[in-house]
Scaffold this motif. Structure first.
Motif, short mmCIF file in Angstrom:
data_model
loop_
_atom_site.label_atom_id
_atom_site.label_comp_id
_atom_site.label_asym_id
_atom_site.label_seq_id
_atom_site.Cartn_x
_atom_site.Cartn_y
_atom_site.Cartn_z
N UNK A 91 -1.71 -2.66 2.69
CA UNK A 91 -2.68 -2.79 1.61
C UNK A 91 -2.50 -1.66 0.61
N UNK A 92 -2.82 -1.97 -0.64
CA UNK A 92 -2.73 -1.02 -1.73
C UNK A 92 -4.00 -1.11 -2.56
N UNK A 93 -4.55 0.03 -2.96
CA UNK A 93 -5.70 0.08 -3.87
C UNK A 93 -5.35 1.00 -5.04
N UNK A 94 -5.76 0.60 -6.25
CA UNK A 94 -5.57 1.41 -7.44
C UNK A 94 -6.92 1.62 -8.10
N UNK A 95 -7.33 2.86 -8.27
CA UNK A 95 -8.67 3.18 -8.76
C UNK A 95 -8.80 2.87 -10.25
N UNK A 96 -9.88 2.19 -10.60
CA UNK A 96 -10.20 1.94 -11.99
C UNK A 96 -9.30 0.94 -12.69
N UNK A 97 -8.46 0.23 -11.96
CA UNK A 97 -7.53 -0.73 -12.56
C UNK A 97 -8.04 -2.15 -12.39
N UNK A 98 -7.57 -3.03 -13.24
CA UNK A 98 -7.83 -4.45 -13.09
C UNK A 98 -6.68 -5.09 -12.31
N UNK A 99 -6.94 -6.15 -11.56
CA UNK A 99 -5.87 -6.81 -10.81
C UNK A 99 -4.69 -7.21 -11.68
N UNK A 100 -4.96 -7.58 -12.92
CA UNK A 100 -3.90 -8.02 -13.81
C UNK A 100 -2.89 -6.91 -14.13
N UNK A 101 -3.27 -5.66 -13.86
CA UNK A 101 -2.36 -4.54 -14.11
C UNK A 101 -1.34 -4.35 -13.01
N UNK A 102 -1.57 -4.93 -11.83
CA UNK A 102 -0.70 -4.66 -10.69
C UNK A 102 0.72 -5.16 -10.85
#
Length: 237
Positions: A31-42
């Motif tokens: 699993x990966x989490x990115x703080x303050x990002x929208x899913x579309x940025x992944x």
């Protein structure tokens, strides 16, 4: 007025340690989490080369088996791309979850995608695998910010490999002090969820209703002098 619909999701991350785990075909996940990002940025952060963006959900019937016959035939044998379900937590982290990793543990060829994912802020990566007897075999945590690793550890059995100053609240030796074998994974997950306020949506993952993304490889290529062994087994009539 009708009564409010109850929340179908257990809180946090500890439910990942439940056995059996919602009919997933493997006792592992990444699993990966990115703080303050929208899913579309992944896709821009961790998507494979030429990735056009998020794709439609696969649905529950095929949701656990992303890796169809021949899907990865054009890859180098060491490559390990992940088909991840993508969404956003209530606390503002974009997440990507592969509930059925295709390969076994990568050993020293594993490269966390956290650095690429954290170009705009903070990112957290978890990877876990259980042995055949149900015991936790591997647990990896890495935390990065703006492309730089803050700290990481990989727990294999009782051996711990660390890099950077792992906070005491996450240090596996401290978290697991006095903890029985059956509760090791749950305690490590609880420490991570409490430290960062992370969660995953059980219901959406089970039902296969989240958009998907194919990531770049989670393994690096072997370096000069390193050996990489693999076997291919094909069944025919």
């Amino acid at each position: 007025m009708p009564d409010p619909v109850p929340d179908l999701d257990p809180p946090g991350l500890c439910w990942l340690a439940d056995t059996p785990r919602w009919n997933a075909p493997h006792d592992s996940y990444r699993c990966l989490w990115v703080e303050g990002a929208e899913p579309e940025a992944l896709p821009d952060l961790v998507g494979e080369g030429g990735c056009a963006g998020l794709t439609a959900p696969s649905g529950r019937r095929t949701g656990w088996f992303h890796h169809g016959p021949g899907q990865w035939d054009d890859l180098a044998p060491w490559e390990d791309r992940a088909v991840v379900s993508v969404g956003r937590t209530g606390s503002g982290w974009a997440f990507a979850c592969d509930a059925a990793p295709r390969t076994s543990a990568a050993g020293h060829f594993f490269v966390s995608p956290a650095a690429d994912a954290s170009r705009g802020g903070r990112a957290v990566v978890l990877r876990a695998r259980s042995a055949r007897d149900g015991r936790l075999a591997v647990f990896h945590l890495s935390v990065t910010e703006r492309g730089e690793e803050l700290y990481a550890y990989t727990l294999r059995g009782t051996d711990v490999e660390r890099s950077g100053p792992v906070p005491g609240t996450l240090d596996p030796e401290r978290v697991l002090h006095g903890v029985g074998e059956a509760d090791r994974e749950r305690c490590l997950l609880a420490a991570v969820q409490d430290e960062f306020g992370l969660s995953l949506p059980w219901h959406a993952l089970v039902e296969g209703i989240l958009p998907q993304l194919t990531t770049r490889s989670w393994n690096r290529a072997p370096r000069e002098g390193e050996a990489y062994a693999y076997a291919t087994i094909r069944f025919g009539r």
